[in-house]
Design an enzyme around this catalytic site. Structure first.
Site, PDB file in Angstrom:
ATOM      1  N   TYR A 140     -21.562 -68.929 -48.669  1.00 50.76           N
ATOM      2  CA  TYR A 140     -22.825 -68.690 -49.368  1.00 50.76           C
ATOM      3  C   TYR A 140     -22.800 -69.362 -50.740  1.00 50.76           C
ATOM      4  O   TYR A 140     -23.773 -70.006 -51.149  1.00 50.76           O
ATOM      5  CB  TYR A 140     -23.024 -67.184 -49.514  1.00 50.76           C
ATOM      6  CG  TYR A 140     -24.251 -66.777 -50.304  1.00 50.76           C
ATOM      7  CD1 TYR A 140     -25.513 -66.802 -49.718  1.00 50.76           C
ATOM      8  CD2 TYR A 140     -24.143 -66.341 -51.623  1.00 50.76           C
ATOM      9  CE1 TYR A 140     -26.641 -66.407 -50.435  1.00 50.76           C
ATOM     10  CE2 TYR A 140     -25.255 -65.944 -52.337  1.00 50.76           C
ATOM     11  CZ  TYR A 140     -26.497 -65.977 -51.747  1.00 50.76           C
ATOM     12  OH  TYR A 140     -27.600 -65.592 -52.458  1.00 50.76           O
ATOM     13  N   LYS A 144     -25.426 -72.246 -52.318  1.00 49.31           N
ATOM     14  CA  LYS A 144     -26.201 -72.048 -53.539  1.00 49.31           C
ATOM     15  C   LYS A 144     -25.863 -73.109 -54.583  1.00 49.31           C
ATOM     16  O   LYS A 144     -26.728 -73.498 -55.382  1.00 49.31           O
ATOM     17  CB  LYS A 144     -25.983 -70.635 -54.078  1.00 49.31           C
ATOM     18  CG  LYS A 144     -26.632 -69.567 -53.211  1.00 49.31           C
ATOM     19  CD  LYS A 144     -28.127 -69.834 -53.026  1.00 49.31           C
ATOM     20  CE  LYS A 144     -28.816 -68.835 -52.127  1.00 49.31           C
ATOM     21  NZ  LYS A 144     -30.258 -69.106 -51.950  1.00 49.31           N
TER      22      LYS A 144
END
Length: 243
Positions: A140, A144
């Site tokens: 993740y 990002k």
């Protein structure tokens, strides 16, 4: 008033953003990944929001949806809110879909990309990334970092477009969990301002609760940003056009 697409509008920050923009009189397009999930925004559609249904993990579906949207009434701004926290769809949903919507929608003059403070733990490495989502190759935090770098690169390439990344904080959503401690209202206010406020002319910044912050060093690295866009162009067959 502006016409604004908010991806991932069925719950959490995306729904709050769409609802606030609708309350403020804007023309809002809400997004759901399936007809079943669309029930969650039926009240907003009943108030005049336009519904867009597309699975952002399906690249062909995203391309088709983007072309359909571009053929319709011009969109002024996109809040790229949709995201997932784990699994093989991390890269397609968190990075590829925002890239495609950015590259294929010709009208928007504002793009707001949801980042995370966790992007600072991301790896600035593009080798081995499965852009198709057949396997889980990235975290993740990686995704990002990528989308934050994309926001900055769009700002650099398109001087007439306001492109920014926003860390909404750790707020109590399905993704953030019930133990989150940040202010939920502050978690969506910056996105709304960046998408609509005519006095907000900053582009290429990374924001947290209305304040600019310094992002991961890779976001400032023009070589990394260029390599990222080049990789996305090769993977999707869609170039980021000149403006």
């Amino acid at each position: 008033m502006a016409r604004i697409l908010v991806t991932g509008s069925t719950d959490g920050l995306g729904r709050a953003t769409a609802q606030t923009l609708l309350d403020d009189g804007h023309d809002v397009l809400v997004h759901a990944r399936s007809p079943q999930r669309a029930d969650a925004v039926a009240d907003l559609v009943g108030r005049g929001a336009q519904l867009v249904v597309v699975d952002l993990s399906d690249r062909d579906a995203v391309v088709h949806a983007a072309h359909d949207l571009d053929d319709g009434e011009p969109i002024d701004a996109v809040v790229h809110n949709a995201g997932v926290v784990s699994g093989a769809s991390l890269v397609p949903v968190n990075v590829v879909a925002p890239y495609l919507m950015t590259a294929l929608l010709t009208a928007p003059t504002r793009h707001v990309y949801l980042s995370s403070g966790m992007h600072r733990g991301g790896r600035a490495r593009l080798d081995g990334v499965d852009w198709d989502g057949r396997s889980t190759t990235n975290s993740y935090s990686d995704t990002k970092l990528f989308v934050t770098a994309l926001a900055r690169e769009v700002a650099e390439r398109w001087p007439g477009v306001r492109s920014n990344a926003v860390d909404p904080g750790w707020v109590a959503t399905k993704m953030g969990g019930v133990g989150a401690t940040d202010d939920f209202a502050l978690g969506h206010r910056t996105q709304e301002t960046l998408a609509t406020d005519a006095d907000t002319t900053v582009s290429g910044a990374y924001w947290f609760h209305g304040e600019q912050q310094r992002p991961h060093d890779a976001v400032e690295d023009a070589g990394f940003r260029t390599a990222l866009v080049d990789a996305l162009e090769r993977a999707t067959g869609v170039a980021l056009p000149s403006r």
